[in-house]
Design a protein around this motif. Structure first.
Motif, PDB file in Angstrom:
ATOM      1  N   THR A   1       3.823  -2.344  -1.393  1.00  0.00           N
ATOM      2  CA  THR A   1       2.476  -1.810  -1.210  1.00  0.00           C
ATOM      3  C   THR A   1       1.959  -2.123   0.190  1.00  0.00           C
ATOM      4  O   THR A   1       1.394  -1.259   0.872  1.00  0.00           O
ATOM      5  CB  THR A   1       1.520  -2.386  -2.271  1.00  0.00           C
ATOM      6  N   ALA A   2       2.152  -3.366   0.635  1.00  0.00           N
ATOM      7  CA  ALA A   2       1.710  -3.739   1.981  1.00  0.00           C
ATOM      8  C   ALA A   2       2.427  -2.903   3.038  1.00  0.00           C
ATOM      9  O   ALA A   2       1.817  -2.437   4.008  1.00  0.00           O
ATOM     10  CB  ALA A   2       1.961  -5.226   2.214  1.00  0.00           C
ATOM     11  N   LEU A   3       3.726  -2.680   2.841  1.00  0.00           N
ATOM     12  CA  LEU A   3       4.496  -1.881   3.794  1.00  0.00           C
ATOM     13  C   LEU A   3       4.002  -0.440   3.822  1.00  0.00           C
ATOM     14  O   LEU A   3       3.849   0.163   4.900  1.00  0.00           O
ATOM     15  CB  LEU A   3       5.978  -1.931   3.421  1.00  0.00           C
ATOM     16  N   LEU A   4       3.732   0.123   2.641  1.00  0.00           N
ATOM     17  CA  LEU A   4       3.242   1.496   2.572  1.00  0.00           C
ATOM     18  C   LEU A   4       1.906   1.642   3.287  1.00  0.00           C
ATOM     19  O   LEU A   4       1.701   2.572   4.081  1.00  0.00           O
ATOM     20  CB  LEU A   4       3.102   1.920   1.105  1.00  0.00           C
ATOM     21  N   PHE A   5       0.992   0.708   3.039  1.00  0.00           N
ATOM     22  CA  PHE A   5      -0.322   0.801   3.665  1.00  0.00           C
ATOM     23  C   PHE A   5      -0.226   0.616   5.176  1.00  0.00           C
ATOM     24  O   PHE A   5      -0.954   1.259   5.933  1.00  0.00           O
ATOM     25  CB  PHE A   5      -1.268  -0.234   3.050  1.00  0.00           C
ATOM     26  N   MET A   6       0.666  -0.262   5.632  1.00  0.00           N
ATOM     27  CA  MET A   6       0.823  -0.450   7.078  1.00  0.00           C
ATOM     28  C   MET A   6       1.391   0.807   7.730  1.00  0.00           C
ATOM     29  O   MET A   6       0.968   1.214   8.809  1.00  0.00           O
ATOM     30  CB  MET A   6       1.721  -1.658   7.350  1.00  0.00           C
ATOM     31  N   ARG A   7       2.344   1.440   7.069  1.00  0.00           N
ATOM     32  CA  ARG A   7       2.923   2.669   7.616  1.00  0.00           C
ATOM     33  C   ARG A   7       1.888   3.783   7.664  1.00  0.00           C
ATOM     34  O   ARG A   7       1.811   4.535   8.641  1.00  0.00           O
ATOM     35  CB  ARG A   7       4.115   3.100   6.762  1.00  0.00           C
ATOM     36  N   ARG A   8       1.094   3.898   6.609  1.00  0.00           N
ATOM     37  CA  ARG A   8       0.101   4.966   6.550  1.00  0.00           C
ATOM     38  C   ARG A   8      -0.986   4.792   7.604  1.00  0.00           C
ATOM     39  O   ARG A   8      -1.596   5.760   8.037  1.00  0.00           O
ATOM     40  CB  ARG A   8      -0.542   4.999   5.159  1.00  0.00           C
ATOM     41  N   SER A   9      -1.240   3.541   7.983  1.00  0.00           N
ATOM     42  CA  SER A   9      -2.311   3.282   8.944  1.00  0.00           C
ATOM     43  C   SER A   9      -1.787   3.036  10.348  1.00  0.00           C
ATOM     44  O   SER A   9      -2.529   2.599  11.219  1.00  0.00           O
ATOM     45  CB  SER A   9      -3.125   2.071   8.490  1.00  0.00           C
ATOM     46  N   GLY A  10      -0.509   3.273  10.575  1.00  0.00           N
ATOM     47  CA  GLY A  10       0.063   3.068  11.896  1.00  0.00           C
ATOM     48  C   GLY A  10       0.210   1.612  12.275  1.00  0.00           C
ATOM     49  O   GLY A  10       0.269   1.267  13.459  1.00  0.00           O
ATOM     50  N   GLY A  11       0.258   0.726  11.275  1.00  0.00           N
ATOM     51  CA  GLY A  11       0.470  -0.689  11.540  1.00  0.00           C
ATOM     52  C   GLY A  11      -0.776  -1.463  11.881  1.00  0.00           C
ATOM     53  O   GLY A  11      -0.729  -2.678  12.056  1.00  0.00           O
ATOM     54  N   SER A  12      -1.931  -0.793  11.962  1.00  0.00           N
ATOM     55  CA  SER A  12      -3.147  -1.481  12.384  1.00  0.00           C
ATOM     56  C   SER A  12      -4.072  -1.819  11.229  1.00  0.00           C
ATOM     57  O   SER A  12      -5.098  -2.461  11.422  1.00  0.00           O
ATOM     58  CB  SER A  12      -3.920  -0.599  13.368  1.00  0.00           C
ATOM     59  N   PHE A  13      -3.715  -1.394  10.020  1.00  0.00           N
ATOM     60  CA  PHE A  13      -4.644  -1.523   8.901  1.00  0.00           C
ATOM     61  C   PHE A  13      -4.705  -2.945   8.344  1.00  0.00           C
ATOM     62  O   PHE A  13      -5.758  -3.503   8.107  1.00  0.00           O
ATOM     63  CB  PHE A  13      -4.259  -0.535   7.799  1.00  0.00           C
ATOM     64  N   VAL A  14      -3.560  -3.568   8.120  1.00  0.00           N
ATOM     65  CA  VAL A  14      -3.551  -4.855   7.444  1.00  0.00           C
ATOM     66  C   VAL A  14      -2.401  -5.705   7.971  1.00  0.00           C
ATOM     67  O   VAL A  14      -1.324  -5.196   8.275  1.00  0.00           O
ATOM     68  CB  VAL A  14      -3.416  -4.659   5.915  1.00  0.00           C
ATOM     69  N   ASP A  15      -2.653  -6.996   8.109  1.00  0.00           N
ATOM     70  CA  ASP A  15      -1.596  -7.920   8.503  1.00  0.00           C
ATOM     71  C   ASP A  15      -0.677  -8.173   7.317  1.00  0.00           C
ATOM     72  O   ASP A  15      -1.130  -8.232   6.172  1.00  0.00           O
ATOM     73  CB  ASP A  15      -2.201  -9.247   8.967  1.00  0.00           C
ATOM     74  N   PRO A  16       0.614  -8.348   7.554  1.00  0.00           N
ATOM     75  CA  PRO A  16       1.528  -8.637   6.442  1.00  0.00           C
ATOM     76  C   PRO A  16       1.104  -9.915   5.716  1.00  0.00           C
ATOM     77  O   PRO A  16       0.805 -10.925   6.358  1.00  0.00           O
ATOM     78  CB  PRO A  16       2.880  -8.813   7.143  1.00  0.00           C
ATOM     79  N   PRO A  17       1.062  -9.893   4.384  1.00  0.00           N
ATOM     80  CA  PRO A  17       0.606 -11.072   3.621  1.00  0.00           C
ATOM     81  C   PRO A  17       1.715 -12.107   3.479  1.00  0.00           C
ATOM     82  O   PRO A  17       2.182 -12.399   2.374  1.00  0.00           O
ATOM     83  CB  PRO A  17       0.209 -10.459   2.274  1.00  0.00           C
ATOM     84  N   PHE A  18       2.151 -12.682   4.605  1.00  0.00           N
ATOM     85  CA  PHE A  18       3.293 -13.585   4.590  1.00  0.00           C
ATOM     86  C   PHE A  18       3.048 -14.809   3.713  1.00  0.00           C
ATOM     87  O   PHE A  18       3.933 -15.238   2.968  1.00  0.00           O
ATOM     88  CB  PHE A  18       3.637 -14.031   6.017  1.00  0.00           C
ATOM     89  N   ALA A  19       1.858 -15.413   3.809  1.00  0.00           N
ATOM     90  CA  ALA A  19       1.583 -16.631   3.048  1.00  0.00           C
ATOM     91  C   ALA A  19       1.621 -16.361   1.543  1.00  0.00           C
ATOM     92  O   ALA A  19       2.168 -17.160   0.767  1.00  0.00           O
ATOM     93  CB  ALA A  19       0.231 -17.207   3.453  1.00  0.00           C
ATOM     94  N   LEU A  20       1.051 -15.233   1.113  1.00  0.00           N
ATOM     95  CA  LEU A  20       1.070 -14.879  -0.307  1.00  0.00           C
ATOM     96  C   LEU A  20       2.497 -14.645  -0.790  1.00  0.00           C
ATOM     97  O   LEU A  20       2.897 -15.131  -1.855  1.00  0.00           O
ATOM     98  CB  LEU A  20       0.231 -13.619  -0.540  1.00  0.00           C
ATOM     99  N   ILE A  21       3.248 -13.906  -0.005  1.00  0.00           N
ATOM    100  CA  ILE A  21       4.632 -13.613  -0.384  1.00  0.00           C
ATOM    101  C   ILE A  21       5.452 -14.892  -0.456  1.00  0.00           C
ATOM    102  O   ILE A  21       6.254 -15.088  -1.379  1.00  0.00           O
ATOM    103  CB  ILE A  21       5.245 -12.612   0.616  1.00  0.00           C
ATOM    104  N   GLU A  22       5.234 -15.790   0.497  1.00  0.00           N
ATOM    105  CA  GLU A  22       5.976 -17.055   0.503  1.00  0.00           C
ATOM    106  C   GLU A  22       5.650 -17.889  -0.733  1.00  0.00           C
ATOM    107  O   GLU A  22       6.546 -18.466  -1.364  1.00  0.00           O
ATOM    108  CB  GLU A  22       5.646 -17.844   1.766  1.00  0.00           C
TER     109      GLU A  22
END
Length: 364
Positions: free
Chosen positions: A271-292
């Motif tokens: 979901t995070a990857l899809l939203f980043m792609r749709r927004s050109g990478g500027s919409f949301v930072d990858p949720p690294f801490a949550l994923i970890e």
């Protein structure tokens, strides 16, 4: 609809508009409707306030959440109802009700624990404000069938006189409604009784709930009740991705298991990857801490599963599982996770929110 219906009830009913009080007067006298006997169960005043976030997140997700007071002692309950399915005149939808020990303070800032698994990923830590109020004078009747000497209630009939108001209580709509809710009978009983009453008293079938009817009376630009929708494929993809993420979130909250957590983790990444792609990478930072944190919890659950069958490893497995639960609880209830969900939601739904209609002469 909730991700799982294992701990929710199903409401099965038929609904009609009543043009006048003719049916109510007939019901008060009691009597027979074919093989069925009708008996009064008394009257009640029901006062309901419907809640939502400022972004109308529950409505857009197909959820109606209401606080209701009833009875002489003013008991309180919180009920969530999901958009269900319709077959002819019969509505079926899941609902969950939680009894409250006192009148809740509004806006509602904390869900009861029983509601958290189902609604936390939609509410995302935001306060819930009143958006609609209804006052109902309900006359209840039991509809019974008598096989031999044993009387059995097949359904409950409610004749409602409804007054709808905005969140601040101003009345804008009044109407009569008849609800037939299945109790100990079958859907065949429900259909037979509904059809007999419809023909005899000129009742008009309706598919809209009190919540939906009230919204359209009070507000303009009301979004569709059954989910977030946007024009074009892009909006549908984003809304569907968010709906899947919310569903996996609910499944994990209802019971922590390795496979469920793995599905949530994969869904969060995608979901995070899809939203980043749709927004050109500027919409949301990858949720690294949550994923970890979730990945660490998944590893601990895997260790707990492997040690379950080994002698002397029970305490180790329990410790791993407890730590996994702590990590998951911390991640799914964190401000960072809720902020991410809100960002996803705003990108998926866009558009405006309902606005109160301008008052017109004669309303109320």
């Amino acid at each position: 609809m909730p991700r799982t219906t294992s701990n929710v009830d199903w409401e099965v009913e038929a609904k009609f508009d009543a043009p006048d009080d003719q049916l109510w007067r007939w019901l008060q006298r009691g009597g027979q409707l074919g093989p069925y006997t009708v008996r009064s169960k008394g009257d009640a005043w029901l006062r309901s306030v419907y809640l939502d976030t400022a972004e109308w997140s529950l409505l857009r997700s197909g959820v109606a959440l209401r606080i209701r007071s009833y009875g002489a002692k003013r008991r309180w309950e919180l009920t969530a109802k999901w958009a269900g399915r319709l077959a002819g005149q019969v509505h079926e939808r899941p609902e969950k009700t939680v009894l409250l020990d006192k009148r809740p303070r509004l806006p509602l800032r904390q869900l009861p624990p029983e509601m958290v698994p189902h609604l936390a990923a939609v509410v995302a830590g935001r306060p819930l404000h009143p958006v609609l109020a209804t006052h109902v004078r309900r006359s209840c009747f039991g509809v019974y069938v008598q096989p031999g000497k044993r009387r059995r209630e097949v359904l409950e009939l409610a004749f409602d006189r409804v007054a709808v108001g905005s969140g601040n209580g101003k009345r804008v709509l009044r109407y009569r409604e008849v609800e037939l809710e299945l109790r100990g009978g079958t859907r065949r009983d429900l259909r037979r009784i509904a059809e007999a009453l419809r023909k005899q008293f000129a009742l008009r079938p309706t598919i809209a709930s009190k919540f939906e009817r009230g919204l359209r009376a009070v507000y303009a630009r009301v979004p569709k009740f059954v989910g977030m929708e946007r024009r074009g494929a892009r909006g549908r993809h984003l809304a569907a991705a968010l709906a899947r993420l919310r569903g996996e979130d609910a499944a994990v909250r209802l019971g922590l298991e390795e496979n469920k957590l793995g599905q949530l983790l994969g869904c969060l990444k995608n979901t995070a990857l899809l939203f980043m792609r749709r927004s050109g990478g500027s919409f949301v930072d990858p949720p690294f801490a949550l994923i970890e944190a979730l990945a660490r919890a998944q590893t601990l659950l895997e260790i707990a599963g492997k040690t379950r069958t080994k002698r002397g490893s029970k305490s180790c497995g329990e410790a791993c599982r407890a730590e996994a639960q702590r990590l998951v609880d911390g991640a799914l209830n964190s401000a960072a996770y809720y902020t991410l969900l809100v960002k996803f939601e705003r990108q998926a739904q866009r558009g405006g929110v309902p606005r109160p209609k301008k008052p017109t002469r004669g309303n109320g």
